[in-house]
Design an enzyme around this catalytic site. Structure first.
Site, mmCIF file in Angstrom:
data_model
loop_
_atom_site.group_PDB
_atom_site.id
_atom_site.type_symbol
_atom_site.label_atom_id
_atom_site.label_comp_id
_atom_site.label_asym_id
_atom_site.label_seq_id
_atom_site.Cartn_x
_atom_site.Cartn_y
_atom_site.Cartn_z
ATOM 1 N N HIS A 42 0.843 -1.190 0.000
ATOM 2 C CA HIS A 42 0.000 0.000 0.000
ATOM 3 C C HIS A 42 0.878 1.240 0.000
ATOM 4 O O HIS A 42 1.958 1.253 0.590
ATOM 5 C CB HIS A 42 -0.921 0.002 1.233
ATOM 6 C CG HIS A 42 -2.048 0.985 1.149
ATOM 7 N ND1 HIS A 42 -1.897 2.304 1.489
ATOM 8 C CD2 HIS A 42 -3.332 0.838 0.740
ATOM 9 C CE1 HIS A 42 -3.055 2.932 1.309
ATOM 10 N NE2 HIS A 42 -3.941 2.067 0.853
ATOM 11 N N ASP A 50 -8.109 -4.017 -0.702
ATOM 12 C CA ASP A 50 -8.689 -4.214 -2.031
ATOM 13 C C ASP A 50 -8.652 -5.678 -2.447
ATOM 14 O O ASP A 50 -9.527 -6.144 -3.184
ATOM 15 C CB ASP A 50 -7.942 -3.363 -3.059
ATOM 16 C CG ASP A 50 -8.051 -1.875 -2.763
ATOM 17 O OD1 ASP A 50 -9.181 -1.411 -2.564
ATOM 18 O OD2 ASP A 50 -7.021 -1.189 -2.729
#
Length: 431
Positions: free
Chosen positions: A308, A366
């Protein structure tokens, strides 16, 4: 933000300039360069604004090194486990967890605003049948300002409140309508006897020909998806909403701008890109090939939804989302799905392979949200609209905070100009 006696000194052309340093309640100190140009005649250069604080905010704090996400001080894992989406909406908007009466009133206000103006149905029909639901949402949410004139005056606190409630209430209806339109099914009206997540699932999956019963496990999983995506500090779409808002644009236009920014595959489209990657890999036996490509610096391929931009540790939202994924997949009994098998094997590798562990390329939120939404029956084209639905409260909260800030001024980033300097125009016949 608390001012301190700290300062930073910068030397420019033998001139020393003292810059104030602010100490926030959490996070690193911030050097205030607001008067740097006036005093030193220079700008700062920070592509992506990765080291620049563009605003003061008391809503959300992220510590990427610790893997920590706080909403008004409350850790996201506690909120996802003990709270629910509309309570988190209240917290983000008003700063405190609500009393039982306040929560009941807030939920009632949202519920009473879930229907959209009937003429908006005609607006949908102006889109091509195969229009992407995000394209539809950008247009329809922006068009809300043409239907709700009584909540566009940003200088009226009551109108700001009404606009905020309308957006939180109506965006799920609009997202469900965008889905129904894309699959050629009739729109389904909201029902006031259902909770927020259940209502959305029913609007997406029910048909007039038969009753639709919302499974509580699926409803809880959807509520968690909403909660985990509610706000994420000054990300690209939130910054877009704030920038649009700084010009005085109405709230519906600002949120439409945020939806447009969220559409990008590097932002809200990441879970769609992840699922498409899993399908490209296809079967478990092909995973080593793609792992090798991901490790090859000369290969442009990269594993989507691993690691991330902000979190340098495990994404705190991913832990909760993994639990929901396990519950949903267990309920639906689809363990034999090839895409799911690829996802589970990739997850195992990412948590054990020294390359991924060393670089902290853990599965992020996600990765799991895409698996859940796919298992529920949503097409990949709906993944980002659902993200937009969830993030609406974050955009609205940040918008309300900014409008009330007495230091608000229109956003105007500077640039490092590298083009031609002054030159005289040459008539066409002499060129």
């Amino acid at each position: 933000m608390t001012d301190t006696t700290k300062s930073a000194t910068i030397t420019i052309n033998n001139q020393q300039i003292d810059l104030p340093v602010h100490s926030p309640t959490a996070g690193p100190d911030v050097v205030d360069i607001g008067k740097l140009y006036a005093q030193g005649g220079v700008f700062t250069y920070d592509p992506g604004f990765t080291s620049t604080a563009s605003c003061q905010s008391a809503i959300t704090f992220i510590d990427g090194d610790k893997g920590e996400l706080l909403h008004r001080g409350y850790p996201i894992d506690q909120l996802a486990e003990k709270s629910h989406y509309l309570e988190v909406c209240y917290l983000l908007m008003y700063g405190e967890l609500p009393s039982a009466n306040a929560l009941e009133d807030f939920e009632a206000r949202v519920t009473r605003h879930t229907m959209v103006h009937e003429q908006m149905h005609n607006f949908f029909r102006g889109f091509r049948r195969d229009a992407h639901p995000m394209a539809t949402m950008v247009g329809v949410v922006g068009a809300m300002s043409a239907f709700y004139h009584d909540s566009t005056d940003i200088n009226d606190p009551w109108q700001r409140e009404v606009a905020a409630i309308r957006l939180i209430a109506k965006v799920p209806t609009i997202a469900a309508m965008a889905y129904k339109y894309s699959v050629g099914q009739p729109f389904v009206y909201p029902r006031n006897d259902l909770d927020y997540a259940s209502n959305f699932l029913r609007m997406c999956f029910s048909v007039p020909a038969e009753e639709y019963e919302v499974n509580p496990i699926l409803s809880r999983a959807m509520d968690r998806i909403f909660t985990l995506h509610a706000d994420h500090e000054q990300n690209a779409s939130t910054s877009t909403v704030r920038l649009a808002s700084s010009s005085g644009a109405n709230p519906f236009a600002c949120v439409a701008a945020g939806i447009a920014c969220l559409w990008g595959p590097a932002h809200g489209g990441a879970n769609q890109a992840c699922l498409e990657m899993l399908r490209e890999i296809g079967t478990v036996d092909r995973i080593p090939e793609f792992i090798a490509r991901a490790k090859d610096k000369n290969d442009p391929f990269r594993l989507m939804s691993f690691g991330h931009r902000v979190y340098k540790n495990f994404d705190p939202r991913a832990k909760v989302m993994k639990q929901s994924a396990d519950e949903v997949l267990g309920l639906l009994g689809i363990e034999d799905n090839d895409t799911l098998k690829v996802a589970m094997e990739l997850e195992k590798i990412a948590l054990e392979d020294p390359y991924f562990v060393e670089k902290k390329l853990y599965p992020n939120v996600d990765f799991y949200s895409g698996i859940i939404l796919d298992a529920m029956g949503f097409p990949t084209s709906m993944f980002t609209p659902i993200f937009a639905l969830a993030r609406t409260v974050g955009w609205v909260s940040q918008w309300k905070e900014q409008i009330a800030d007495p230091a608000l001024k229109i956003g105007r980033p500077r640039q490092l100009y590298t083009g031609e300097t002054f030159r005289d125009y040459v008539d066409v016949e002499n060129r």
